[in-house]
Design a protein around this motif. Structure first.
Motif, PDB file in Angstrom:
ATOM      1  N   ARG A  85      15.766  17.182  14.031  1.00  0.00           N
ATOM      2  CA  ARG A  85      14.430  17.751  13.854  1.00  0.00           C
ATOM      3  C   ARG A  85      13.942  18.394  15.140  1.00  0.00           C
ATOM      4  O   ARG A  85      13.302  19.448  15.119  1.00  0.00           O
ATOM      5  CB  ARG A  85      13.472  16.649  13.394  1.00  0.00           C
ATOM      6  N   GLY A  86      14.256  17.782  16.259  1.00  0.00           N
ATOM      7  CA  GLY A  86      13.852  18.348  17.539  1.00  0.00           C
ATOM      8  C   GLY A  86      14.538  19.668  17.823  1.00  0.00           C
ATOM      9  O   GLY A  86      13.935  20.588  18.380  1.00  0.00           O
ATOM     10  N   ALA A  87      15.815  19.788  17.427  1.00  0.00           N
ATOM     11  CA  ALA A  87      16.548  21.036  17.658  1.00  0.00           C
ATOM     12  C   ALA A  87      15.942  22.180  16.856  1.00  0.00           C
ATOM     13  O   ALA A  87      15.785  23.299  17.360  1.00  0.00           O
ATOM     14  CB  ALA A  87      18.021  20.851  17.287  1.00  0.00           C
ATOM     15  N   ALA A  88      15.589  21.910  15.592  1.00  0.00           N
ATOM     16  CA  ALA A  88      14.982  22.945  14.765  1.00  0.00           C
ATOM     17  C   ALA A  88      13.611  23.340  15.295  1.00  0.00           C
ATOM     18  O   ALA A  88      13.241  24.517  15.311  1.00  0.00           O
ATOM     19  CB  ALA A  88      14.878  22.463  13.323  1.00  0.00           C
ATOM     20  N   LEU A  89      12.845  22.364  15.750  1.00  0.00           N
ATOM     21  CA  LEU A  89      11.495  22.640  16.236  1.00  0.00           C
ATOM     22  C   LEU A  89      11.516  23.347  17.580  1.00  0.00           C
ATOM     23  O   LEU A  89      10.728  24.268  17.826  1.00  0.00           O
ATOM     24  CB  LEU A  89      10.722  21.326  16.350  1.00  0.00           C
ATOM     25  N   GLN A  90      12.425  22.968  18.457  1.00  0.00           N
ATOM     26  CA  GLN A  90      12.465  23.556  19.793  1.00  0.00           C
ATOM     27  C   GLN A  90      12.774  25.044  19.745  1.00  0.00           C
ATOM     28  O   GLN A  90      12.318  25.812  20.600  1.00  0.00           O
ATOM     29  CB  GLN A  90      13.522  22.817  20.636  1.00  0.00           C
ATOM     30  N   ALA A  91      13.493  25.469  18.722  1.00  0.00           N
ATOM     31  CA  ALA A  91      13.846  26.877  18.596  1.00  0.00           C
ATOM     32  C   ALA A  91      12.727  27.711  17.976  1.00  0.00           C
ATOM     33  O   ALA A  91      12.819  28.938  17.955  1.00  0.00           O
ATOM     34  CB  ALA A  91      15.113  27.019  17.751  1.00  0.00           C
ATOM     35  N   ASN A  92      11.682  27.061  17.486  1.00  0.00           N
ATOM     36  CA  ASN A  92      10.579  27.761  16.816  1.00  0.00           C
ATOM     37  C   ASN A  92       9.399  27.847  17.775  1.00  0.00           C
ATOM     38  O   ASN A  92       8.559  26.950  17.847  1.00  0.00           O
ATOM     39  CB  ASN A  92      10.181  27.014  15.544  1.00  0.00           C
TER      40      ASN A  92
ATOM     41  N   VAL B 207       4.989  17.678  27.933  1.00  0.00           N
ATOM     42  CA  VAL B 207       5.750  17.322  29.138  1.00  0.00           C
ATOM     43  C   VAL B 207       7.077  18.069  29.227  1.00  0.00           C
ATOM     44  O   VAL B 207       7.820  17.898  30.192  1.00  0.00           O
ATOM     45  CB  VAL B 207       6.000  15.794  29.210  1.00  0.00           C
ATOM     46  N   GLY B 208       7.391  18.903  28.231  1.00  0.00           N
ATOM     47  CA  GLY B 208       8.636  19.663  28.270  1.00  0.00           C
ATOM     48  C   GLY B 208       9.861  18.873  27.860  1.00  0.00           C
ATOM     49  O   GLY B 208      10.981  19.243  28.228  1.00  0.00           O
ATOM     50  N   LEU B 209       9.664  17.803  27.084  1.00  0.00           N
ATOM     51  CA  LEU B 209      10.794  16.959  26.696  1.00  0.00           C
ATOM     52  C   LEU B 209      11.819  17.725  25.862  1.00  0.00           C
ATOM     53  O   LEU B 209      13.028  17.629  26.105  1.00  0.00           O
ATOM     54  CB  LEU B 209      10.282  15.743  25.918  1.00  0.00           C
ATOM     55  N   LEU B 210      11.347  18.488  24.883  1.00  0.00           N
ATOM     56  CA  LEU B 210      12.287  19.189  24.004  1.00  0.00           C
ATOM     57  C   LEU B 210      13.100  20.227  24.774  1.00  0.00           C
ATOM     58  O   LEU B 210      14.311  20.374  24.556  1.00  0.00           O
ATOM     59  CB  LEU B 210      11.528  19.851  22.855  1.00  0.00           C
ATOM     60  N   ASP B 211      12.442  20.937  25.681  1.00  0.00           N
ATOM     61  CA  ASP B 211      13.169  21.926  26.484  1.00  0.00           C
ATOM     62  C   ASP B 211      14.210  21.253  27.368  1.00  0.00           C
ATOM     63  O   ASP B 211      15.324  21.762  27.537  1.00  0.00           O
ATOM     64  CB  ASP B 211      12.188  22.715  27.347  1.00  0.00           C
ATOM     65  N   ARG B 212      13.851  20.107  27.939  1.00  0.00           N
ATOM     66  CA  ARG B 212      14.800  19.397  28.812  1.00  0.00           C
ATOM     67  C   ARG B 212      15.983  18.865  28.027  1.00  0.00           C
ATOM     68  O   ARG B 212      17.136  18.976  28.481  1.00  0.00           O
ATOM     69  CB  ARG B 212      14.085  18.249  29.522  1.00  0.00           C
ATOM     70  N   LEU B 213      15.743  18.312  26.840  1.00  0.00           N
ATOM     71  CA  LEU B 213      16.839  17.768  26.050  1.00  0.00           C
ATOM     72  C   LEU B 213      17.749  18.871  25.516  1.00  0.00           C
ATOM     73  O   LEU B 213      18.927  18.632  25.247  1.00  0.00           O
ATOM     74  CB  LEU B 213      16.289  16.937  24.886  1.00  0.00           C
TER      75      LEU B 213
ATOM     76  N   LEU C  73      10.677   8.682  25.021  1.00  0.00           N
ATOM     77  CA  LEU C  73      11.994   8.999  24.468  1.00  0.00           C
ATOM     78  C   LEU C  73      12.275   8.183  23.212  1.00  0.00           C
ATOM     79  O   LEU C  73      12.799   8.705  22.222  1.00  0.00           O
ATOM     80  CB  LEU C  73      13.073   8.732  25.522  1.00  0.00           C
ATOM     81  N   ARG C  74      11.937   6.904  23.243  1.00  0.00           N
ATOM     82  CA  ARG C  74      12.158   6.060  22.069  1.00  0.00           C
ATOM     83  C   ARG C  74      11.273   6.494  20.905  1.00  0.00           C
ATOM     84  O   ARG C  74      11.722   6.501  19.746  1.00  0.00           O
ATOM     85  CB  ARG C  74      11.887   4.608  22.431  1.00  0.00           C
ATOM     86  N   ALA C  75      10.022   6.846  21.192  1.00  0.00           N
ATOM     87  CA  ALA C  75       9.123   7.314  20.134  1.00  0.00           C
ATOM     88  C   ALA C  75       9.624   8.630  19.551  1.00  0.00           C
ATOM     89  O   ALA C  75       9.589   8.843  18.330  1.00  0.00           O
ATOM     90  CB  ALA C  75       7.708   7.478  20.686  1.00  0.00           C
ATOM     91  N   ALA C  76      10.113   9.518  20.414  1.00  0.00           N
ATOM     92  CA  ALA C  76      10.655  10.791  19.934  1.00  0.00           C
ATOM     93  C   ALA C  76      11.899  10.566  19.084  1.00  0.00           C
ATOM     94  O   ALA C  76      12.119  11.264  18.081  1.00  0.00           O
ATOM     95  CB  ALA C  76      10.969  11.705  21.112  1.00  0.00           C
ATOM     96  N   ALA C  77      12.713   9.600  19.454  1.00  0.00           N
ATOM     97  CA  ALA C  77      13.908   9.296  18.672  1.00  0.00           C
ATOM     98  C   ALA C  77      13.540   8.759  17.292  1.00  0.00           C
ATOM     99  O   ALA C  77      14.234   9.030  16.302  1.00  0.00           O
ATOM    100  CB  ALA C  77      14.776   8.293  19.419  1.00  0.00           C
ATOM    101  N   ALA C  78      12.457   8.001  17.199  1.00  0.00           N
ATOM    102  CA  ALA C  78      12.021   7.477  15.903  1.00  0.00           C
ATOM    103  C   ALA C  78      11.625   8.599  14.954  1.00  0.00           C
ATOM    104  O   ALA C  78      11.696   8.427  13.728  1.00  0.00           O
ATOM    105  CB  ALA C  78      10.852   6.520  16.103  1.00  0.00           C
ATOM    106  N   LEU C  79      11.234   9.744  15.500  1.00  0.00           N
ATOM    107  CA  LEU C  79      10.854  10.896  14.679  1.00  0.00           C
ATOM    108  C   LEU C  79      11.970  11.921  14.573  1.00  0.00           C
ATOM    109  O   LEU C  79      11.750  13.015  14.056  1.00  0.00           O
ATOM    110  CB  LEU C  79       9.603  11.559  15.271  1.00  0.00           C
ATOM    111  N   ASP C  80      13.160  11.599  15.082  1.00  0.00           N
ATOM    112  CA  ASP C  80      14.315  12.504  15.080  1.00  0.00           C
ATOM    113  C   ASP C  80      14.084  13.728  15.958  1.00  0.00           C
ATOM    114  O   ASP C  80      14.748  14.732  15.806  1.00  0.00           O
ATOM    115  CB  ASP C  80      14.671  12.934  13.660  1.00  0.00           C
ATOM    116  N   LEU C  81      13.132  13.630  16.884  1.00  0.00           N
ATOM    117  CA  LEU C  81      12.974  14.683  17.880  1.00  0.00           C
ATOM    118  C   LEU C  81      14.020  14.532  18.979  1.00  0.00           C
ATOM    119  O   LEU C  81      14.438  15.509  19.587  1.00  0.00           O
ATOM    120  CB  LEU C  81      11.569  14.634  18.492  1.00  0.00           C
ATOM    121  N   ALA C  82      14.409  13.301  19.243  1.00  0.00           N
ATOM    122  CA  ALA C  82      15.443  12.979  20.228  1.00  0.00           C
ATOM    123  C   ALA C  82      16.470  12.073  19.567  1.00  0.00           C
ATOM    124  O   ALA C  82      16.239  11.511  18.493  1.00  0.00           O
ATOM    125  CB  ALA C  82      14.836  12.312  21.451  1.00  0.00           C
ATOM    126  N   GLU C  83      17.622  11.943  20.223  1.00  0.00           N
ATOM    127  CA  GLU C  83      18.697  11.116  19.679  1.00  0.00           C
ATOM    128  C   GLU C  83      19.430  10.446  20.837  1.00  0.00           C
ATOM    129  O   GLU C  83      19.797  11.109  21.810  1.00  0.00           O
ATOM    130  CB  GLU C  83      19.659  11.978  18.876  1.00  0.00           C
TER     131      GLU C  83
END
Length: 310
Positions: A127-134, A74-80, A105-115
């Protein structure tokens, strides 16, 4: 009769001390009393908590991968990455309802993809910042839908015992009769994941000491492009299937061309005499360094050269 006995093995193959030790250890670990004692004892409670977390990860691992897949799709990481976002903003971007967006968003936050940075507002987690750049890792996540489809019924998958093709094997089917769309999809995935591979390879090996390099199965030339940037004096080439080579020629030709042509081939020609005589390594290797072979590699390549002659 057990599988061990059917194959002519017995429990005598396992040392007695090992059987007794593993059986005793497993009995202790499964004991509710031991688990309660370990959780209370300060010296070992952190080990107990870590083991409990690992056990939970085994149970919830598929949920983690699905949350990650949804966030990527859904493009969540790019949007954040662009800045703070709320559930309404994600719903507008993704087409999900606000309630579904909030759950993601809450599920992503539980995995440190979002904050959560404020009530109702979110940004990328560490974790989301490192992954989004890869980009290569994100491409692999999108590609994993095929693997998830195969694993929907893991017992049925094992029962088929590779007798039938799977969704993943069909995608990775790399043969001369692969149609252009499938070859292009495969090569696009490989190209997006080559950046991290090329970075490690360039850091570990001195490509500049060679005169020529031929990337066998090189796809659209992502790897040789990275090598060319680091070693501009090196003659480079790509050897791959005809529909793949078409994309490689367009990409590499537009970046200044190659001193070697892109070579279309089928895998039946991978053992051709000309390539094997010139290669440093045998034809099983993905990358061939085009220079006289050492004595060891010539011995390895001899059966392939004989097959090429026939």
């Amino acid at each position: 009769m057990s599988i061990n006995h059917e194959r002519g093995f017995g429990t005598s193959q396992v040392p007695a001390w090992r059987r007794r030790w593993v059986a005793w250890r497993n009995g202790v670990m499964a004991s509710a009393g031991f688990q309660a004692w370990a959780a209370r004892l300060p010296l070992v409670s952190w080990i107990a908590r870590r083991r409990a977390g690992e056990a939970f990860d085994l149970v919830a691992g598929f949920c983690y991968s699905q949350v990650l897949l949804a966030a990527v799709q859904v493009g969540l990481l790019d949007r954040l990455r662009e800045g703070p976002c709320d559930a309404a903003g994600l719903a507008l971007l993704s087409g999900l309802s606000e309630a579904a967006s909030l759950r993601l968003l809450r599920a992503a936050a539980a995995l440190d993809l979002a904050e959560a940075v404020a009530p109702g507002w979110w940004m990328l987690g560490q974790r989301g910042a490192a992954l989004q750049a890869n980009l290569g890792a994100l491409a692999m996540v999108r590609h994993h839908t095929l693997l998830y489809a195969d694993l929907a019924d893991p017992v049925a998958l094992l029962c088929r015992d590779r007798a039938e093709p799977t969704a993943l094997s069909a995608f990775w089917h790399y043969a001369a009769d692969a149609p252009a769309p499938e070859a292009s999809a495969y090569s696009a995935l490989m190209a997006s994941s080559q950046a991290m591979v090329a970075q490690q390879a360039l850091g570990a090996y001195r490509f500049a000491r060679h005169r020529r390099l031929l990337d066998v199965g090189g796809g659209h030339g992502a790897f040789v492009s990275a090598v060319r940037a680091a070693c501009p004096a090196l003659d480079l080439g790509v050897f791959d299937l005809p529909p793949v080579i078409a994309g490689a020629a367009a990409r590499l030709g537009g970046a200044g061309g190659m001193r070697w042509p892109c070579i279309p081939a089928t895998f039946s020609t991978m053992r051709c005499r000309k390539a094997m005589i010139a290669s440093r390594w045998c034809g099983c290797c993905t990358i061939m360094m085009m220079r006289p072979a050492c004595r060891c590699c010539r011995r390895c390549a001899a059966p392939c050269r004989q097959a090429g002659d026939s």
